[in-house]
Motif scaffolding. Structure first.
Motif, short mmCIF file in Angstrom:
data_model
loop_
_atom_site.label_atom_id
_atom_site.label_comp_id
_atom_site.label_asym_id
_atom_site.label_seq_id
_atom_site.Cartn_x
_atom_site.Cartn_y
_atom_site.Cartn_z
N GLY A 336 5.44 5.41 3.02
CA GLY A 336 6.34 4.55 3.63
C GLY A 336 6.16 4.23 4.95
O GLY A 336 6.54 3.21 5.58
N GLY A 337 5.63 5.11 5.80
CA GLY A 337 5.41 5.04 7.20
C GLY A 337 4.46 3.99 7.72
O GLY A 337 4.64 3.52 8.86
N ILE A 338 3.68 3.37 6.86
CA ILE A 338 2.62 2.53 7.14
C ILE A 338 3.01 0.99 7.09
O ILE A 338 2.26 0.05 7.10
CB ILE A 338 1.36 2.57 6.67
N LEU A 339 4.38 0.99 6.66
CA LEU A 339 4.96 -0.46 6.34
C LEU A 339 5.28 -1.28 7.85
O LEU A 339 5.49 -2.32 7.82
CB LEU A 339 6.29 -0.35 5.72
N LEU A 340 5.09 -0.48 8.88
CA LEU A 340 5.11 -1.10 10.31
C LEU A 340 4.32 -2.11 10.44
O LEU A 340 2.92 -1.75 10.11
CB LEU A 340 5.02 0.02 11.02
N LYS A 341 4.31 -3.05 11.09
CA LYS A 341 3.69 -4.23 11.36
C LYS A 341 2.47 -3.75 12.50
O LYS A 341 2.80 -3.07 13.41
CB LYS A 341 4.44 -5.54 11.88
N ASN A 342 1.39 -4.11 12.43
CA ASN A 342 0.25 -3.69 13.12
C ASN A 342 -0.11 -2.34 13.25
O ASN A 342 -0.67 -1.68 14.33
CB ASN A 342 0.42 -4.32 14.57
N ILE A 343 0.29 -1.38 12.21
CA ILE A 343 0.01 0.01 12.40
C ILE A 343 -1.37 0.43 11.98
O ILE A 343 -1.96 1.27 12.72
CB ILE A 343 0.79 0.85 11.36
N GLN A 344 -2.10 -0.61 11.26
CA GLN A 344 -3.64 -0.35 11.18
C GLN A 344 -4.19 -0.83 12.44
O GLN A 344 -5.29 0.25 12.74
CB GLN A 344 -4.26 -1.46 10.13
N ALA A 356 -7.97 1.18 6.54
CA ALA A 356 -7.39 0.02 5.49
C ALA A 356 -6.40 1.11 4.85
O ALA A 356 -6.37 2.21 4.77
CB ALA A 356 -8.50 -0.16 4.60
N ASN A 357 -5.34 0.45 3.96
CA ASN A 357 -4.52 0.75 3.32
C ASN A 357 -5.26 1.24 1.62
O ASN A 357 -6.06 0.58 1.54
CB ASN A 357 -3.36 -0.11 2.87
N ILE A 358 -4.72 2.04 1.14
CA ILE A 358 -5.24 2.54 -0.13
C ILE A 358 -5.35 1.56 -1.14
O ILE A 358 -4.32 0.74 -1.08
CB ILE A 358 -4.72 3.77 -0.61
N ASN A 359 -6.43 1.34 -1.79
CA ASN A 359 -6.32 0.47 -3.03
C ASN A 359 -6.01 0.88 -4.34
O ASN A 359 -6.74 1.73 -4.74
CB ASN A 359 -8.06 -0.07 -3.06
N THR A 360 -4.95 0.37 -4.76
CA THR A 360 -4.66 0.93 -6.14
C THR A 360 -5.04 0.11 -7.21
O THR A 360 -4.35 0.06 -8.29
CB THR A 360 -3.03 0.81 -6.20
N SER A 361 -5.92 -0.80 -7.25
CA SER A 361 -6.43 -1.78 -8.35
C SER A 361 -6.94 -1.13 -9.42
O SER A 361 -6.84 -1.66 -10.55
CB SER A 361 -7.45 -2.63 -7.66
N CYS A 362 -7.02 0.00 -9.59
CA CYS A 362 -7.40 0.92 -10.86
C CYS A 362 -6.19 0.86 -11.71
O CYS A 362 -6.33 1.33 -13.11
CB CYS A 362 -8.00 2.34 -10.51
N LEU A 363 -5.10 0.48 -11.03
CA LEU A 363 -3.81 0.23 -12.10
C LEU A 363 -3.28 -0.87 -12.08
O LEU A 363 -3.87 -1.99 -11.37
CB LEU A 363 -2.60 1.00 -11.37
N LYS A 364 -2.98 -1.55 -13.26
CA LYS A 364 -2.55 -2.57 -13.50
C LYS A 364 -0.87 -2.70 -13.25
O LYS A 364 -0.01 -2.07 -13.93
CB LYS A 364 -2.48 -3.15 -14.97
N ILE A 365 -0.66 -3.06 -11.96
CA ILE A 365 0.98 -3.17 -11.53
C ILE A 365 1.68 -4.26 -11.88
O ILE A 365 1.58 -5.30 -11.55
CB ILE A 365 0.92 -2.85 -10.23
N GLU A 366 2.61 -4.14 -13.04
CA GLU A 366 3.35 -5.29 -13.37
C GLU A 366 4.76 -5.37 -12.72
O GLU A 366 5.42 -6.64 -12.95
CB GLU A 366 3.73 -5.01 -14.94
N VAL A 367 5.02 -4.64 -11.63
CA VAL A 367 6.33 -4.78 -11.05
C VAL A 367 5.95 -4.90 -9.53
O VAL A 367 5.26 -3.81 -9.31
CB VAL A 367 7.43 -3.66 -11.26
N ASP A 368 6.46 -5.91 -8.72
CA ASP A 368 5.94 -5.91 -7.39
C ASP A 368 6.45 -4.97 -6.45
O ASP A 368 5.65 -4.53 -5.65
CB ASP A 368 6.61 -7.25 -6.91
N ARG A 369 7.62 -4.35 -7.12
CA ARG A 369 7.97 -3.03 -5.86
C ARG A 369 6.85 -2.08 -5.95
O ARG A 369 6.80 -1.45 -4.79
CB ARG A 369 9.50 -2.82 -6.47
N ALA A 370 6.39 -1.81 -7.02
CA ALA A 370 5.34 -0.72 -6.90
C ALA A 370 4.18 -1.07 -6.03
O ALA A 370 3.28 0.28 -5.89
CB ALA A 370 4.89 -0.29 -8.62
N GLN A 371 3.94 -2.32 -5.60
CA GLN A 371 3.01 -2.32 -4.80
C GLN A 371 3.16 -1.78 -3.20
O GLN A 371 2.13 -1.75 -2.63
CB GLN A 371 2.83 -3.89 -4.65
N SER A 372 4.31 -1.52 -3.12
CA SER A 372 4.74 -1.01 -1.62
C SER A 372 3.94 0.38 -1.34
O SER A 372 4.03 1.25 -2.43
CB SER A 372 6.21 -0.88 -1.41
#
Length: 419
Positions: A336-344, A356-372
């Motif tokens: 959750g700490g990486i939600l800050l703008k320009n932290i990268q 870069a942020n971790i890539n979670t594309s190995c999962l099929k995420i059907e709820v937008d909230r879980a993308q956070s």
């Protein structure tokens, strides 16, 4: 709970996150589908992720569980669980096994004996060994052997990273989950589950790191040549940024958190002294006078200073293993700490590495909230559960990662969980 449902649970200092996955079999694309994600404020977890009230955490967990069951319309009876706190310790040790068989061929029992030998050191009071992770093998004069199985030799040496945790904290965590009427399918360190789930073998081979920024801790795992080189849990996280804002603006913590969430920017470059933010829209229910307008530059300078400190501490850990600025793949961020703008941007500047942020594309995420990113650890538990759930895959996984956390913690559970 149905066999095609799996649940990941991450009990953090600020929030409890729970995600529900479903294996849709022939009707899906082979990926595990994420069908639900909920969070609930956590009580009873103090600084550094230390549990200080079992009853408060149980109450928070029960409320989160109720939300999740209502969301997906299914009962939840077991979870894959992450554990993390600032008191976790790591030790690098070596163990040796002499190969006494006539043919001199090394098998799994020889590796186990070498690992057991590596665990023969004085364990600090109140700590337990919860994982032993092989880093490299040597056979006689042949160094850096990837897999010694089937090879011949007389002397097998293994270097391992030993993970130590306060036994009381582990017992408390297990007790909390059981009091919420849940069974534990498995227990993982966040940095290890994130790496196992979302880093490719090539990324681990070339050199990469995972940095997970939580509320009160930041976790680090570093890989090179396919091996785990280093683990660390740093006693700093996003709550420290909130505290800095509260001190700098002389406002309540609750308002500081809202300011960080709505207007936070980790990069002060580009602002002038005249740039201002109107925060009147978030002042409802806050007993604050004369703080409708704040300086954009001042706020971002407060945030930037702490973010730079976090990544400087990460870089200090990389310096310990001579990997500062020389991880070719770079650093993957989570939490959750990486939600800050320009932290990268700040991370790239401090670490001088690709980020870069971790890539979670190995999962099929059907709820937008879980993308956070705050749900990344819980999501990684779903992938880890899949690795462990299939018996044949589990066997191969453990053989390739002897001392893996699921295996060693399984033995640990036998000692501390009543049957």
């Amino acid at each position: 709970m149905k066999n095609d449902i799996v649940v990941g649970l991450d009990i953090g200092s600020s929030n409890i996150k729970l995600v529900i996955g479903q294996n849709k079999g022939e009707y899906g694309d082979g990926r595990l589908s994420v069908i639900g994600a909920v969070s609930h404020p956590s009580a009873g977890v103090g600084k550094g992720g230390m549990i200080n009230s079992i009853e408060d955490v149980v109450s928070s967990l029960s409320a989160c569980l109720e939300k999740a069951e209502r969301l997906v319309g299914l009962p939840i009876s077991s979870v894959w669980l992450s554990f993390n706190n600032s008191k976790i310790r790591y030790e690098k040790t070596k163990g040796v096994a002499i190969i006494s068989k006539n043919d001199g061929e090394i098998d799994y029992s020889d590796i186990e004996r070498a690992i057991d030998s590596a665990k023969s050191f004085p364990v600090p009071n109140n700590y337990e060994i919860v994982d032993t992770i092989p880093v490299r093998y040597n056979i006689d004069s042949n160094e850096d052997v990837k897999s010694p199985i089937g090879m011949n030799g007389v002397r097998l040496e293994v270097e391992v990273l030993v993970v130590l945790a306060l036994s009381g904290q582990i017992n408390n965590l297990i007790k909390i989950v059981h009091r919420a009427n849940l069974d534990i399918d498995g227990l993982f360190l966040p940095s290890l589950s994130l790496s196992s789930a979302f880093l490719s073998n090539k990324e681990k081979e070339l050199g990469s790191a995972v940095v997970d920024i939580g509320s009160t801790t930041t976790s680090l795992a570093v890989y090179e040549d396919g091996n785990l080189l280093h683990l660390a849990v740093l006693p700093i996280g996003s709550e420290h940024i909130t505290s800095d804002i509260a001190l700098g603006l002389k406002c309540p913590i609750s308002l500081a958190e809202k300011i960080k969430t709505h207007f936070g920017n980790a990069d002060s470059e580009g602002y002038t002294d005249e740039d201002e933010i109107d925060i009147s829209s978030i002042l409802k229910d806050e007993n604050v006078d004369d703080l409708d307008i704040i300086s954009s530059k001042y706020l971002s300078q407060i945030i930037e200073a702490r973010v730079e400190e976090i990544f400087s501490m990460v870089d200090d850990e990389l310096k310990k293993i001579n990997r500062s600025r020389i991880l070719p793949v770079g650093v993957f961020l989570s939490g959750g700490g990486i939600l800050l703008k320009n932290i990268q941007k700040i991370a790239k500047k401090v670490l001088a590495l690709p980020v870069a942020n971790i890539n979670t594309s190995c999962l099929k995420i059907e709820v937008d909230r879980a993308q956070s990113p705050e749900f990344f650890t819980a999501l990684s538990l779903l992938v880890s559960s899949r690795q462990e759930g299939n018996k044949e895959k589990r066997s191969n996984f453990l053989k390739n990662n002897l001392g893996g956390i699921a295996d060693s913690l399984g033995n640990f559970f036998k000692k501390i969980i009543p049957r």
